[in-house]
Each structure stands twice: as C-alpha cells, then as structure tokens.
Write an enzyme that holds these catalytic residues in place. Structure first.
Site, mmCIF file in Angstrom:
data_model
loop_
_atom_site.group_PDB
_atom_site.id
_atom_site.type_symbol
_atom_site.label_atom_id
_atom_site.label_comp_id
_atom_site.label_asym_id
_atom_site.label_seq_id
_atom_site.Cartn_x
_atom_site.Cartn_y
_atom_site.Cartn_z
ATOM 1 C CE1 TYR A 153 11.228 -21.282 -11.588
ATOM 2 C CE2 TYR A 153 10.552 -19.225 -10.565
ATOM 3 C CZ TYR A 153 10.441 -20.136 -11.594
ATOM 4 O OH TYR A 153 9.568 -19.902 -12.626
ATOM 5 C CB THR A 190 1.987 -25.525 -13.217
ATOM 6 O OG1 THR A 190 2.928 -25.223 -12.165
ATOM 7 C CG2 THR A 190 1.789 -24.291 -14.090
#
Length: 335
Positions: A153, A190
């Site tokens: 990421y 999230t």
C-alpha cells in the site's frame, strides 16, 4: 433549474469513497459510483439519492483500463460531460513484506496505483479537449512516509504521489485549465480493516488518531472545487507525520520500528474467517453492505481544526501578517 456537476468517484461502495459520494450528492451533484461490490454500490446509490443528488452505480474493477474507459463512456452518455473525477479505489495486504506473495503485491499495485492511472487517463481523455475539469487523487500520509506491515500500500501511494507530480507539471507546461490535486489522509474509520487480506495475529486497525470518513469527504469536495492547490493535508496526525519525516526521517524509522507493529493491531485476535477483498469484492451480490464506517466509532475524532486551517491558509496568513504589522506599528510608536 441548474443541475449540479457530474462527478465520478471510484471506490464509492464503502469508506471514504462512499462518504465523498454522499457529500457530493448533498450539493446536488450527479454522482457516478465506480466499484466492484454490487451490494455496496446499490446501497451507496440509494444514499446519494436520499441526499439530494442523482446516482449512477457502475460495477467496475479499476485495475482494468478498458473497463474504466467503458465506465467513463457510460457516465457521459447518462449524465453528460464529467466535471470532477475522484480516484479513491484501493486494496491492501496487512503483513510483513516477506509474507506477501508476488501475485498479491502485484494485485495491490494494480488496483491501488494503476487504478488511479486508469481513472486519470479516462478523465483526461474527456477533460483535455474541453480544457476544463478537476481530478482529485485521494492520497495518504503514507504517500510520503512508509510504515511497517503495509509495504504494498505504501509503495502504491508513493507511486501515486510521483505520478501526480509529473502529470501536474505537464498540465502546467501545456497551460491547461484541467487541474489535478491530491488530498493526503490520516487514519480513517473505514471497513477496510475487516476485509483486506491480513496475516497479522490480531485485528488490524488504523494508527490513531482515527477520523470519521465524513472529514476526508469534506476535504475531497473542497479540493474538487479548489483544485488549483497542489495538495491538502487532513488531520493533525498527517501534518505531524509529514513534518517529522522531512525533519528527522531516520529517527522516525526507529520510532515506527518500535511502535508500528503494535499501533496497527487491536487487542482482539484476528478472525480467521474474515472476508478478503483482494481478488473478489467482500460486498458483492452475495455479500454484505459494509457502509462508510468501520468498527471504530467509539474511538474516533469527529472534527479536524487542522482541515479548516489547511483550507483557509490564505486567510490565516493574512491574519498573521496583520498581527505582525500591528505589532511593529505599536513598537514603532512606543519608540
């Protein structure tokens, strides 16, 4: 009655993308929702409609350049010329680098980096001939600062940063009125922490402080309307991380080596049967709608004074200059 802008949001089925889609809809914009998960897309489209906008859910894997191009055509056929394109779709793997398989690393890169490239290309194909439009790249503090357990990421976010900088220079050279800006995010509440591939012993969590997705959503909407700024920073933790990385990167390396593993894991053991969205969406037709929020509602920060400061740095600068001038005038009179 004047219609709102035409806005495309990738990764719109959950998390920050979903909150941003809802925020654009609240302005009366026509919002195209691009993501893989059909269950999440349906729910996100319903929310956008209830918020006052028009929504077009488009199931698409942003790693597929041809599919993104087809999706862009569908958006313009339905809503008209695209005014704003927001790239937000991503996936990730929580694990030390040596425990990530090559095909897994490749997949994270294809979605999280090349997905932005594909979206940007589709947007520019339409915006450049019209000489108008805004592209918003949803970034992260990790676009500047790598942290442990998220090598794929972090690599993708660094790549987005470099790609966007290069593109911005090209647009400036061509004197184009198309703008590209980036919004660097902090840790956000999230659902990703319950559906990305994880090989950690305990449940993954964002590095505190954790912000509600509505805060980044507001920043994205603001950036879309003020895309002349090269980037925006959201959250005091983002500012602290980026400043520390610029001033003392080696010291930050050692600090993250000592704290980064534990800070990204909750106390509870990881659920071995949790969904994994690396290859297939966790919110597909047979799955669950995860919504915009994760499981950290009780631990979040609901406000960001720093975001306001970032959006109004000109006003703050003028106020500071006024105070300095007043102080100098008073000192002169005293002398």
């Amino acid at each position: 009655m004047k219609q709102g802008r035409v806005v495309v949001v990738t990764g719109a089925s959950a998390g920050v993308g979903r909150a941003a889609a809802r925020a654009f809809a609240e302005r009366g914009d026509r919002v195209a929702l691009l993501a893989r998960g059909e269950k999440g897309l349906e729910a996100a489209a319903a929310e956008a409609g209830q918020a006052g906008g028009q929504a077009l859910p488009v199931p698409v894997d942003t790693a597929d350049a041809e599919a993104v191009e087809v999706a862009a055509e569908q958006v313009e056929e339905t809503f008209g010329p695209i005014d704003v394109w927001v790239n937000d779709a991503f996936t990730s793997v929580f694990a030390p680098f040596t425990e990530i398989e090559p095909e897994e690393f490749r997949r994270v890169t294809a979605v999280t980096y090349l997905g932005y490239v594909n979206g940007t290309r589709a947007a520019l194909k339409r915006m450049l001939p019209r000489d108008r439009g805004a592209i918003v790249q949803v970034g992260s503090a990790l676009a500047y600062r790598g942290i442990p357990l998220q090598s794929a990421y972090c690599g993708a976010k660094h790549a987005i940063q470099g790609f966007t900088g290069s593109l911005r220079c090209e647009l400036l050279h061509d004197k184009s009125n198309v703008r590209v800006t980036m919004v660097q995010m902090p840790g956000v509440n999230t659902p990703q922490f319950d559906w990305v591939l994880s090989r950690l012993p305990r449940k993954a969590q964002p590095v505190p402080p954790i912000y509600q997705p509505e805060i980044p959503a507001k920043a994205i909407v603001h950036a879309a309307g003020h895309s002349g700024r090269r980037e925006y920073w959201v959250g005091g933790s983002t500012v602290g991380t980026l400043v520390a990385n610029k001033v003392a990167p080696g010291l930050l390396d050692r600090y993250l080596a000592r704290t980064g593993f534990s800070a990204q894991q909750a106390r509870q053991p990881r659920d071995r049967d949790q969904p994994v969205n690396l290859w297939v969406p966790a919110d597909d037709t047979e799955g669950t709608d995860f919504g915009a929020h994760g499981r950290f509602d009780r631990k979040v920060t609901a406000r960001s004074p720093q975001l306001w400061a970032s959006q109004h740095h000109g006003l703050l600068g003028a106020a500071a200059a006024t105070l300095v001038a007043a102080g100098l005038a008073a000192l002169t009179r005293k002398r």
